[in-house]
Write a protein that holds these residues in place. Sequence first.
Motif, PDB file in Angstrom:
ATOM      1  N   ASP A  40     -23.129 -38.503 -18.524  1.00  0.00           N
ATOM      2  CA  ASP A  40     -22.392 -37.548 -17.704  1.00  0.00           C
ATOM      3  C   ASP A  40     -21.804 -36.417 -18.538  1.00  0.00           C
ATOM      4  O   ASP A  40     -21.782 -35.264 -18.113  1.00  0.00           O
ATOM      5  N   VAL A  41     -21.282 -36.761 -19.733  1.00  0.00           N
ATOM      6  CA  VAL A  41     -20.555 -35.800 -20.555  1.00  0.00           C
ATOM      7  C   VAL A  41     -20.873 -36.061 -22.030  1.00  0.00           C
ATOM      8  O   VAL A  41     -21.170 -37.189 -22.424  1.00  0.00           O
ATOM      9  N   TYR A  42     -20.747 -35.007 -22.835  1.00  0.00           N
ATOM     10  CA  TYR A  42     -21.046 -35.078 -24.269  1.00  0.00           C
ATOM     11  C   TYR A  42     -19.907 -34.449 -25.061  1.00  0.00           C
ATOM     12  O   TYR A  42     -19.216 -33.559 -24.575  1.00  0.00           O
ATOM     13  N   ALA A 155     -17.202 -39.425 -18.254  1.00  0.00           N
ATOM     14  CA  ALA A 155     -16.156 -38.403 -18.374  1.00  0.00           C
ATOM     15  C   ALA A 155     -14.800 -38.979 -18.792  1.00  0.00           C
ATOM     16  O   ALA A 155     -14.139 -38.383 -19.657  1.00  0.00           O
ATOM     17  N   ARG A 159     -12.749 -37.555 -22.054  1.00  0.00           N
ATOM     18  CA  ARG A 159     -11.401 -36.995 -21.892  1.00  0.00           C
ATOM     19  C   ARG A 159     -10.403 -37.715 -22.803  1.00  0.00           C
ATOM     20  O   ARG A 159      -9.532 -37.078 -23.404  1.00  0.00           O
ATOM     21  N   GLN A 171     -15.611 -31.287 -26.045  1.00  0.00           N
ATOM     22  CA  GLN A 171     -16.741 -31.448 -25.135  1.00  0.00           C
ATOM     23  C   GLN A 171     -17.761 -30.350 -25.378  1.00  0.00           C
ATOM     24  O   GLN A 171     -17.405 -29.206 -25.668  1.00  0.00           O
ATOM     25  N   GLN A 173     -21.797 -28.950 -23.878  1.00  0.00           N
ATOM     26  CA  GLN A 173     -22.832 -29.054 -22.851  1.00  0.00           C
ATOM     27  C   GLN A 173     -24.141 -29.507 -23.505  1.00  0.00           C
ATOM     28  O   GLN A 173     -24.358 -29.268 -24.698  1.00  0.00           O
TER      29      GLN A 173
END
Length: 186
Positions: A40-42, A155, A159, A171, A173
């Motif tokens: 979901d997130v990097y 996520a 965070r 973070q 993209q």
Amino acid sequence: MQISKDGRDWRIGTAADVGWIAGHTTPGVSITTAIPPVFDVYATTYQTDDVTAAAYEQALIEDLTTHTPDQPWWLAYLDTGAHDVVFPHAPRVFLYWNWPYVLVEAGPEQALTWRTSGHIRHPHGALPDLFFPADRSWLVSGLWDDTWTCVGGPAPLIRTLQRNPVANARQVQPDEDALPPGLTRE
């Protein structure tokens, strides 16, 4: 295959255990060079000069552990010929550009204690070069020639890393250059 250490047997991983990574990264400078585009997130993270290797690594492992149900972790040590792979006679799995790793099923405690002679990103560090939980909910990977570490995951985990000043995460993209501001490529 199993190998003994610390009075118990540890499972040595095979290509099947990292098949979800092998061949699923993209050459270049983006974070997906180190982390497959499945999360979901990097983020990238690195140890700043004012933080010890032990404090940085402990903070990273604590944040990861907080977001991971109790389960084994896969720890992978890149065989550069100059860094401790913990189990020098274990078979290797191959990732990225056919780089050899020793892959062992263990946990967060071993991630902080097994390596005794440092790793690529810090000569006094203990962390494996790549690690992830059995459920593959996140992946941490530091490539051979990078001084930072890449993370992919949910996520809430990213965070938490971003809020932790010792973890020093930002973070990124999937198509963004993974190089953290202020660092240079070797």
